[in-house]
Scaffold this motif. Structure first.
Motif, PDB file in Angstrom:
ATOM      1  N   ARG A 138     104.553   9.085  65.197  1.00  0.00           N
ATOM      2  CA  ARG A 138     105.997   8.870  65.319  1.00  0.00           C
ATOM      3  C   ARG A 138     106.551   8.048  66.176  1.00  0.00           C
ATOM      4  NH1 ARG A 138     104.900  14.601  66.313  1.00  0.00           N
ATOM      5  NH2 ARG A 138     105.315  14.200  68.580  1.00  0.00           N
ATOM      6  N   LYS A 139     105.892   7.597  67.331  1.00  0.00           N
ATOM      7  CA  LYS A 139     106.031   6.384  68.029  1.00  0.00           C
ATOM      8  C   LYS A 139     106.071   5.132  67.164  1.00  0.00           C
ATOM      9  CE  LYS A 139     104.685   3.998  72.426  1.00  0.00           C
ATOM     10  NZ  LYS A 139     103.541   4.129  73.396  1.00  0.00           N
ATOM     11  N   ASN A 140     104.973   4.735  66.458  1.00  0.00           N
ATOM     12  CA  ASN A 140     105.075   3.524  65.722  1.00  0.00           C
ATOM     13  C   ASN A 140     106.070   3.609  64.564  1.00  0.00           C
ATOM     14  OD1 ASN A 140     102.999   2.663  66.983  1.00  0.00           O
ATOM     15  ND2 ASN A 140     101.150   3.611  65.846  1.00  0.00           N
ATOM     16  N   MET A 141     106.212   4.874  64.038  1.00  0.00           N
ATOM     17  CA  MET A 141     107.355   4.874  62.789  1.00  0.00           C
ATOM     18  C   MET A 141     108.551   5.533  63.282  1.00  0.00           C
ATOM     19  SD  MET A 141     105.069   3.375  60.748  1.00  0.00           S
ATOM     20  CE  MET A 141     106.048   3.682  59.251  1.00  0.00           C
ATOM     21  N   ARG A 142     109.076   5.179  64.595  1.00  0.00           N
ATOM     22  CA  ARG A 142     110.179   5.867  64.936  1.00  0.00           C
ATOM     23  C   ARG A 142     111.576   5.607  64.044  1.00  0.00           C
ATOM     24  NH1 ARG A 142     108.285   2.802  68.897  1.00  0.00           N
ATOM     25  NH2 ARG A 142     109.332   1.058  69.568  1.00  0.00           N
ATOM     26  N   GLU A 143     111.538   4.358  63.528  1.00  0.00           N
ATOM     27  CA  GLU A 143     112.781   3.990  63.018  1.00  0.00           C
ATOM     28  C   GLU A 143     112.886   4.484  61.658  1.00  0.00           C
ATOM     29  OE1 GLU A 143     113.026  -0.193  61.574  1.00  0.00           O
ATOM     30  OE2 GLU A 143     111.072  -0.352  62.678  1.00  0.00           O
ATOM     31  N   TYR A 144     111.585   5.078  60.952  1.00  0.00           N
ATOM     32  CA  TYR A 144     111.785   5.765  59.756  1.00  0.00           C
ATOM     33  C   TYR A 144     111.679   7.269  59.902  1.00  0.00           C
ATOM     34  CZ  TYR A 144     110.162   0.875  58.757  1.00  0.00           C
ATOM     35  OH  TYR A 144     110.214  -0.367  58.710  1.00  0.00           O
ATOM     36  N   MET A 145     111.539   7.733  61.099  1.00  0.00           N
ATOM     37  CA  MET A 145     111.199   9.190  60.936  1.00  0.00           C
ATOM     38  C   MET A 145     112.310  10.069  60.464  1.00  0.00           C
ATOM     39  SD  MET A 145     108.119   9.424  61.842  1.00  0.00           S
ATOM     40  CE  MET A 145     108.087  11.312  61.934  1.00  0.00           C
ATOM     41  N   ASP A 146     113.625   9.353  60.681  1.00  0.00           N
ATOM     42  CA  ASP A 146     114.857  10.325  60.222  1.00  0.00           C
ATOM     43  C   ASP A 146     115.154   9.974  58.987  1.00  0.00           C
ATOM     44  OD1 ASP A 146     114.993  11.529  62.861  1.00  0.00           O
ATOM     45  OD2 ASP A 146     116.400   9.940  63.536  1.00  0.00           O
ATOM     46  N   THR A 147     114.410   9.132  58.198  1.00  0.00           N
ATOM     47  CA  THR A 147     114.665   8.734  56.857  1.00  0.00           C
ATOM     48  C   THR A 147     113.565   9.049  56.071  1.00  0.00           C
ATOM     49  OG1 THR A 147     114.157   6.513  57.323  1.00  0.00           O
ATOM     50  CG2 THR A 147     116.463   7.053  57.454  1.00  0.00           C
ATOM     51  N   ILE A 148     112.676   8.093  55.885  1.00  0.00           N
ATOM     52  CA  ILE A 148     111.468   8.171  55.061  1.00  0.00           C
ATOM     53  C   ILE A 148     110.768   9.391  55.169  1.00  0.00           C
ATOM     54  CG2 ILE A 148     109.350   7.046  54.496  1.00  0.00           C
ATOM     55  CD1 ILE A 148     110.731   4.327  54.692  1.00  0.00           C
ATOM     56  N   PHE A 149     110.514   9.744  56.389  1.00  0.00           N
ATOM     57  CA  PHE A 149     109.548  10.960  56.823  1.00  0.00           C
ATOM     58  C   PHE A 149     110.321  12.244  57.251  1.00  0.00           C
ATOM     59  CE2 PHE A 149     107.137   7.008  57.524  1.00  0.00           C
ATOM     60  CZ  PHE A 149     105.995   7.366  56.669  1.00  0.00           C
ATOM     61  N   ARG A 150     111.656  12.153  57.104  1.00  0.00           N
ATOM     62  CA  ARG A 150     112.304  13.491  57.503  1.00  0.00           C
ATOM     63  C   ARG A 150     111.888  14.710  56.931  1.00  0.00           C
ATOM     64  NH1 ARG A 150     118.734  12.976  56.626  1.00  0.00           N
ATOM     65  NH2 ARG A 150     118.065  13.319  54.440  1.00  0.00           N
ATOM     66  N   ASP A 151     111.481  14.713  55.561  1.00  0.00           N
ATOM     67  CA  ASP A 151     111.085  16.023  55.183  1.00  0.00           C
ATOM     68  C   ASP A 151     109.509  16.000  54.856  1.00  0.00           C
ATOM     69  OD1 ASP A 151     113.735  16.732  54.619  1.00  0.00           O
ATOM     70  OD2 ASP A 151     113.715  15.460  52.880  1.00  0.00           O
ATOM     71  N   ALA A 152     108.985  15.009  55.501  1.00  0.00           N
ATOM     72  CA  ALA A 152     107.458  14.926  55.483  1.00  0.00           C
ATOM     73  C   ALA A 152     106.869  15.984  56.479  1.00  0.00           C
ATOM     74  CB  ALA A 152     106.712  13.703  55.508  1.00  0.00           C
ATOM     75  N   ARG A 153     105.487  16.578  56.355  1.00  0.00           N
ATOM     76  CA  ARG A 153     104.844  17.266  57.491  1.00  0.00           C
ATOM     77  C   ARG A 153     103.440  16.819  57.557  1.00  0.00           C
ATOM     78  NH1 ARG A 153     107.659  21.544  59.369  1.00  0.00           N
ATOM     79  NH2 ARG A 153     106.059  21.316  61.077  1.00  0.00           N
ATOM     80  N   CYS A 154     102.418  16.965  56.259  1.00  0.00           N
ATOM     81  CA  CYS A 154     101.200  16.394  56.229  1.00  0.00           C
ATOM     82  C   CYS A 154     101.397  14.993  55.570  1.00  0.00           C
ATOM     83  CB  CYS A 154     100.423  17.510  55.317  1.00  0.00           C
ATOM     84  SG  CYS A 154      98.535  17.304  55.572  1.00  0.00           S
ATOM     85  N   TRP A 155     100.602  14.204  56.298  1.00  0.00           N
ATOM     86  CA  TRP A 155     100.248  12.836  55.927  1.00  0.00           C
ATOM     87  C   TRP A 155      98.706  12.420  55.708  1.00  0.00           C
ATOM     88  CZ3 TRP A 155      98.369   8.236  58.156  1.00  0.00           C
ATOM     89  CH2 TRP A 155      98.763   7.381  57.638  1.00  0.00           C
ATOM     90  N   MET A 156      98.500  11.672  54.762  1.00  0.00           N
ATOM     91  CA  MET A 156      96.867  11.186  54.671  1.00  0.00           C
ATOM     92  C   MET A 156      96.783   9.630  54.129  1.00  0.00           C
ATOM     93  SD  MET A 156      94.090  13.040  52.072  1.00  0.00           S
ATOM     94  CE  MET A 156      95.054  12.777  50.277  1.00  0.00           C
ATOM     95  N   SER A 157      96.110   8.938  54.922  1.00  0.00           N
ATOM     96  CA  SER A 157      95.718   7.652  54.608  1.00  0.00           C
ATOM     97  C   SER A 157      94.551   7.606  54.118  1.00  0.00           C
ATOM     98  CB  SER A 157      96.007   6.565  55.796  1.00  0.00           C
ATOM     99  OG  SER A 157      95.576   5.506  55.432  1.00  0.00           O
ATOM    100  N   LEU A 158      94.203   6.730  53.176  1.00  0.00           N
ATOM    101  CA  LEU A 158      92.941   6.525  52.347  1.00  0.00           C
ATOM    102  C   LEU A 158      92.615   5.004  52.244  1.00  0.00           C
ATOM    103  CD1 LEU A 158      93.286   9.355  49.705  1.00  0.00           C
ATOM    104  CD2 LEU A 158      91.849   9.458  51.921  1.00  0.00           C
TER     105      LEU A 158
END
Length: 583
Positions: free
Chosen positions: A115-135
């Protein structure tokens, strides 16, 4: 079988079906390469296939670019206002391992850092996201990027999803590398095709340079070729007046405002003048750079308006003629709303300079051609002046002397007076023939119009009057010579008679011409003979440059005729020209 065994069998069956589906999907991903090798569409198609085995709200493929990873393809259920792309700092060690954040909005250390690194996107891109996975996307033990998925349900992704997703990410990495190779091959093919087109374009320009087209036409053609082969939307060639500090439009393509009536008036354009006078190409990539310019000249104001309306960037190259700055070429590239359509490379600048060199060659050729024409006119005037002095003037001078003494001779010896009158007649006829011959030189069309018999008679009378050598004519014709052949016969006879007058010391000369047609064979046989009883010469000791022998031979060959020269010391000279052909 008890319920526990049934549940285990059902679980194994589900896993088998899921694995089978994964293998089928991976095979389909591999087959995508045969349907499309365009990089972005390929990656987006891969993400569509991924959705059939792993559910997601948003999926992105990031590719390593420098010290960051940037989005190259994505698929999502985001609303339009949430559709944004972004890049992440490249932390290679972190990217080498799968990462799952069960709940982005929890107090877990990873979630807080995210959330700290992506704070400018949390209210837009990630507003409805809960679980996140990176591969990680790994190809040949190298991480080339990451595949990220997110879901609206906390804790949705587990180890099994990681296993499925990792296999899929690695397959995507392989296809990405294959697509990159395809792009590289395609790029090289395009470069080769562009080089071929450029080579053909330069050949066309060389053909234009060697043609009789006007300079204006050639320069216009070069400008069109430059714009086409460099992918420019417009181009112009300007002449720089260094003393006045003004530019003048010479040729233009794609710039209708430069065709206005006032386009012939000089104007000032600091950027162009700086490039041309500095003898260095320049590139202006910022379309807004001209926004503050206000020239005050109607042509330049119209040009600046066109540049602003089309958000143009520009490159300009100098045009150097014989180490002097003539002006230069400007190429204009329209930009879309997001920036330039393509970058201007060093290869583009080199090619633009080649077009400038070709334009300089055209200008230089025109200057040289003009100088050559002026020199030829001056040389022809001098030749005519010499001919007037050597032939007509001398003949008229001799005639005037004889005319003065005839009355006195007539009183003393009438027979001698009659002889002198005949001589005066020959001189005046010779002078008249010389004048007509000179008029032929001034008006070459008359050579084509006049019969060959009249032309040879003029030459014979001119020589008889000038050199006091009787010239006997023997002309027998039953057919008309083609115009080009007639001119050759005239020129050879002219050169041979001039040699008789200047060098032979002959007492008599003869010009014979026979032109006969064979109706059955449909051919014409023509023979010209010019003979004298002069001192002659040794053919072996005379090079082709003397007595105009080389010139006569070249003229004969140009008409497909055969020239023969026979001479011996003390036995005169015979020049014979034979031509066989059709009408």
């Amino acid at each position: 079988m008890d319920n526990k065994g049934c549940n285990e069998n059902m679980g194994h069956s589900d896993m088998l079906r899921q694995n089978s589906k994964l293998l089928t999907t991976l095979l389909e991903v591999s087959n995508l390469v045969s349907s499309t090798m365009e990089l972005r569409p390929l990656l987006e198609a891969i993400l569509d296939k991924l959705r059939t085995i792993i559910e997601y709200r948003d999926a992105k493929i990031f590719i390593s670019q420098g010290d960051r990873v940037s989005v190259l393809a994505h698929r999502s259920k985001l609303r339009p206002e949430q559709e944004r792309t972004y890049s992440l700092p490249l932390e290679k060690e972190l990217l080498r391992n799968p990462v799952v954040i069960a709940d982005l909005w929890s107090d877990d250390e990873l979630a807080v850092t995210f959330r700290k690194n992506m704070r400018e996107y949390m209210d837009t891109i990630f507003r409805d996201a809960r679980c996140w996975m990176s591969l990680p996307m790994v190809s040949k033990d190298t991480v080339i990027g990451i595949l990220t998925l997110d879901h609206t349900e906390p804790g949705y992704y587990n180890d099994y999803h990681v296993e499925l997703g990792t296999a899929f990410a690695n397959q995507a990495a392989i296809e990405y590398e294959n697509a990159k190779l395809y792009d590289e091959v395609k790029r090289r093919l395009q470069e080769n095709e562009q080089r071929r087109r450029v080579a053909e374009g330069l050949k066309d320009i060389m053909r234009a340079l060697n043609s009789d087209r006007s300079l204006e036409d050639i320069l216009g053609f070069i400008i069109r070729q430059a714009a086409t082969l460099l992918g420019a939307d417009a181009a112009a060639l300007f002449r720089l007046d260094g003393e006045k500090g003004l530019l003048y439009k010479v040729a233009a393509y794609g710039l209708p405002h430069l065709e206005e009536p006032y386009s012939s008036i000089g104007f000032r354009a600091p950027i162009l003048q700086e490039a041309f006078a500095g003898r260095k190409p320049i590139v202006k990539t910022d379309p807004t750079e001209t926004d503050s310019y206000d020239n005050g000249h109607p042509l330049m104001d119209a040009h600046l308006k066109w540049l602003r309306d089309n958000r143009c960037r520009m490159t300009a190259v100098p045009l150097i003629c014989r180490d002097e700055v003539y002006g230069g070429i400007a190429l204009y590239f329209k930009c879309d709303g997001d920036g330039p359509d393509r970058e201007i490379t060093n290869e583009d600048l080199t090619l633009a300079m080649s077009f400038a060199d070709q334009a300089a060659l055209a200008i230089d050729n025109t200057r040289l051609r003009k100088q050559a024409e002026e020199t030829a006119v001056l040389a022809e005037r001098n030749r005519l002046a010499r001919d007037l002095h050597d032939a007509v003037t001398q003949t008229l001078f001799s005639a005037s002397i004889i005319a003065e003494v005839i009355p006195r001779i007539w009183e003393r010896n009438r027979a001698e007076g009659i002889k002198r009158l005949e001589e005066l007649k020959q001189l005046t006829r010779g002078a008249l023939a010389e004048m007509r011959t000179l008029l032929f030189e001034l008006r070459p069309a008359t050579l084509v119009e006049a019969p060959i018999e009249d032309l040879l008679r003029q030459l014979s009378e001119a020589v008889a009057g000038r050199a006091r050598i009787p010239v006997k004519l023997d002309i027998k014709t039953t057919a008309r010579l083609p115009d080009d052949v007639k001119i050759v016969f005239y020129r050879v006879a002219q050169e041979a008679l001039n040699n008789i007058a200047k060098h032979s010391g002959a007492k008599n000369a003869e010009v014979g011409l026979s032109v006969n047609e064979d109706p059955k064979l449909g051919i014409i046989v023509a023979v010209l003979r010019v003979t004298d009883d002069g001192k002659g010469f040794e053919l072996k000791s005379v090079n082709s440059g003397r007595f105009g022998l080389g010139i006569m031979k070249e003229r004969a060959e140009s008409a497909g005729a055969k020239l023969t020269v026979a001479s011996e010391p003390g036995r005169g000279t015979k020049v014979e020209l034979e031509w066989v052909g059709s009408k």
